[in-house]
Design an enzyme around this catalytic site. Structure first.
Site, mmCIF file in Angstrom:
data_model
loop_
_atom_site.group_PDB
_atom_site.id
_atom_site.type_symbol
_atom_site.label_atom_id
_atom_site.label_comp_id
_atom_site.label_asym_id
_atom_site.label_seq_id
_atom_site.Cartn_x
_atom_site.Cartn_y
_atom_site.Cartn_z
ATOM 1 N N ARG A 33 0.844 -1.214 0.000
ATOM 2 C CA ARG A 33 0.000 0.000 0.000
ATOM 3 C C ARG A 33 0.874 1.258 0.000
ATOM 4 O O ARG A 33 0.534 2.254 -0.626
ATOM 5 C CB ARG A 33 -0.973 -0.037 1.183
ATOM 6 C CG ARG A 33 -1.911 -1.222 0.982
ATOM 7 C CD ARG A 33 -3.153 -1.254 1.820
ATOM 8 N NE ARG A 33 -3.850 -2.492 1.485
ATOM 9 C CZ ARG A 33 -4.513 -3.263 2.325
ATOM 10 N NH1 ARG A 33 -4.634 -2.896 3.591
ATOM 11 N NH2 ARG A 33 -5.082 -4.364 1.913
ATOM 12 N N GLU A 177 -12.470 -14.532 11.432
ATOM 13 C CA GLU A 177 -12.654 -13.846 10.144
ATOM 14 C C GLU A 177 -12.572 -14.803 8.953
ATOM 15 O O GLU A 177 -11.493 -15.061 8.446
ATOM 16 C CB GLU A 177 -11.598 -12.734 9.979
ATOM 17 C CG GLU A 177 -11.767 -11.967 8.669
ATOM 18 C CD GLU A 177 -10.747 -10.844 8.468
ATOM 19 O OE1 GLU A 177 -9.794 -10.745 9.256
ATOM 20 O OE2 GLU A 177 -10.902 -10.089 7.505
ATOM 21 N N LYS A 219 -16.168 -11.854 12.156
ATOM 22 C CA LYS A 219 -15.807 -10.798 11.197
ATOM 23 C C LYS A 219 -15.974 -11.343 9.785
ATOM 24 O O LYS A 219 -15.039 -11.886 9.199
ATOM 25 C CB LYS A 219 -14.355 -10.351 11.453
ATOM 26 C CG LYS A 219 -13.830 -9.347 10.438
ATOM 27 C CD LYS A 219 -12.571 -8.650 10.931
ATOM 28 C CE LYS A 219 -11.974 -7.776 9.846
ATOM 29 N NZ LYS A 219 -10.947 -6.865 10.334
ATOM 30 N N SER A 261 -14.032 -4.768 5.196
ATOM 31 C CA SER A 261 -14.467 -3.989 4.022
ATOM 32 C C SER A 261 -14.065 -4.669 2.714
ATOM 33 O O SER A 261 -14.762 -4.487 1.706
ATOM 34 C CB SER A 261 -13.971 -2.545 4.091
ATOM 35 O OG SER A 261 -12.582 -2.445 4.194
ATOM 36 N N GLY A 262 -12.967 -5.374 2.686
ATOM 37 C CA GLY A 262 -12.655 -6.276 1.577
ATOM 38 C C GLY A 262 -12.363 -5.657 0.221
ATOM 39 O O GLY A 262 -12.391 -6.364 -0.776
ATOM 40 N N GLY A 263 -12.122 -4.331 0.185
ATOM 41 C CA GLY A 263 -11.844 -3.695 -1.102
ATOM 42 C C GLY A 263 -13.008 -2.842 -1.608
ATOM 43 O O GLY A 263 -12.916 -2.240 -2.675
ATOM 44 N N ARG A 294 -9.031 -0.971 5.071
ATOM 45 C CA ARG A 294 -8.976 -0.028 3.948
ATOM 46 C C ARG A 294 -10.098 1.008 3.978
ATOM 47 O O ARG A 294 -9.867 2.184 3.675
ATOM 48 C CB ARG A 294 -9.016 -0.799 2.620
ATOM 49 C CG ARG A 294 -7.692 -1.399 2.270
ATOM 50 C CD ARG A 294 -7.829 -2.455 1.192
ATOM 51 N NE ARG A 294 -8.427 -3.681 1.704
ATOM 52 C CZ ARG A 294 -8.671 -4.767 0.968
ATOM 53 N NH1 ARG A 294 -8.384 -4.754 -0.321
ATOM 54 N NH2 ARG A 294 -9.176 -5.849 1.501
HETATM 55 P P1 13P Z 1 -10.313 -4.635 4.988
HETATM 56 O O1 13P Z 1 -11.376 -3.884 5.736
HETATM 57 O O2 13P Z 1 -9.364 -3.767 4.231
HETATM 58 O O3 13P Z 1 -10.878 -5.779 4.196
HETATM 59 O O4 13P Z 1 -9.406 -5.313 6.091
HETATM 60 C C1 13P Z 1 -9.989 -5.959 7.137
HETATM 61 C C2 13P Z 1 -9.043 -6.928 7.686
HETATM 62 O O5 13P Z 1 -8.758 -6.916 8.851
HETATM 63 C C3 13P Z 1 -8.463 -7.922 6.782
HETATM 64 O O6 13P Z 1 -7.985 -8.968 7.543
#
Ligand code: 13P
Length: 340
Positions: A33, A177, A219, A261-263, A294
């Site tokens: 990043r 998660e 999560k 959030s996943g992108g 993110r």
């Molecule tokens: P994002 O919200 O960017 O998907 O990251 C969450 C996270 O903790 C990934 O493991």
């Protein structure tokens, strides 16, 4: 195992209008990043960036817990305070990522399994001694031609449950998660089916491994069409599909669900969380909150770009996203907030 302490921590993480901030990017992910914005990829620059985040004034009003990475939990701010202490002073519970990353799953082309169980009991004990009160482990499930397979889902669900049991024994609340990735052209229904399969498998394994559901947080991904799907659903459709999927799979004993959030863009992630929390809709047994990396950090990272002169503006952008997501927890977020 101190059952009441685990329950209290899990509840505190999802209480009121707050949510979690994931600032636990591994060094390779953080460097990627940084590189995209021309920021130098060194230990000191990563430390300075995490200091910017953790010292943002007012962050504790919207953020209940922050997930750190191994490098960060051992570092200090420029004032000589540990990151754990800085977070505690801000009323934010410190947590730690404990998985060792998703690696190729032998025999299953295109699928991954998350590693890190060996020696985990000793590592979580060390982190607990450093002040961490919760932990995170991420499994990734890809959607594609013929995948995910049962083999991949079961391997990841088993590892998540073993991790969760080890954390609870050490007094840390596990953030479980299982992330169904957004990559691909699949539609909303396909994401629904895969997420449902994955969550069933995860809760089956959590039960087998005797994980106390009242002392954990889930999560998950939101149920979304793939990034390349020609038909992109609106926030209400996504909220409906996500809640339908969660109702089918998540026991009411789980105190909270904190989405990754996943992108998704920062604004879409807030709008979709908001749609799940509109008061007339929301009567779910679990708190529905956020655990974004993110979707909270990215605008701030872009403003900062590694330049000291931009720290204040970046902190304002970070706080703005945290506040938008706090509003989204009660269905009070709207696009006008993005113009203030
Ligand atoms: P994002 O919200 O960017 O998907 O990251 C969450 C996270 O903790 C990934 O493991």
């Amino acid at each position: 195992m101190n059952t009441q302490q685990l329950i209290d921590t899990a509840r505190a993480l999802v209480c009121g209008r707050k949510g979690l901030l994931a600032m636990d990017e591994s060094n390779p992910t953080c460097n990627k990043r940084f590189a995209a914005l021309g920021i130098p990829q060194t230990v000191e620059v990563r430390r300075a960036y995490r200091e910017l985040i953790a010292t943002t004034p007012g962050l504790g009003e919207s953020i209940s817990g922050a997930i750190l990475y191994d490098e960060t939990i051992r570092q200090k701010t420029s004032n000589g305070l540990s990151f754990v202490a800085v977070l505690q002073q801000a009323g934010i519970i410190p947590g730690i990522k404990v998985d060792m990353g998703a690696k190729d799953l032998a025999g299953f082309r295109g699928e991954k399994v998350t590693e890190g169980l060996d020696g985990l009991a000793a590592r979580v004990q060390e982190y607990a001694g450093m002040g961490a009160r919760f932990a995170k482990w991420r499994a990734v499930i890809a959607i594609g031609d013929g995948i995910p397979t049962e083999g991949c889902i079961d391997a990841n669900a088993h590892a998540l449950a073993r991790y969760a049991a080890i954390c609870q024994e050490a007094g840390l609340v596990p953030i479980v998660e299982p992330e169904v990735l957004m990559d691909g052209a699949h539609d909303l229904q396909r994401c629904f089916e895969v997420t449902e399969r994955v969550l069933h498998a995860v809760f089956n394994q959590l039960h087998c491994q005797r994980v106390m559901l009242e002392g954990m947080i889930l999560k998950p991904n939101m149920v979304l069409p793939g990034k390349d799907c020609p038909h992109q659903s609106d926030a209400t459709q996504i909220a409906d599909a996500t809640i339908r999927c969660l109702r089918r799979t998540i026991p009411a004993a789980v105190p909270g669900i904190a989405f990754l959030s996943g992108g998704q863009s920062a604004e879409l992630a807030s709008a979709r969380l908001n749609a799940m929390n509109i008061p007339s809709v929301a009567k779910e047994p679990w708190a529905l909150t956020f655990s974004f990396a993110r979707a909270i950090q990215q605008p701030a990272l872009e403003i900062w770009s590694g330049n000291d002169a931009n720290v204040k503006a970046a902190q304002q952008a970070l706080l703005h996203r945290a506040n938008c997501n706090r509003a989204a927890r009660h269905g009070e977020y709207n696009a006008a907030m993005e113009r203030t």
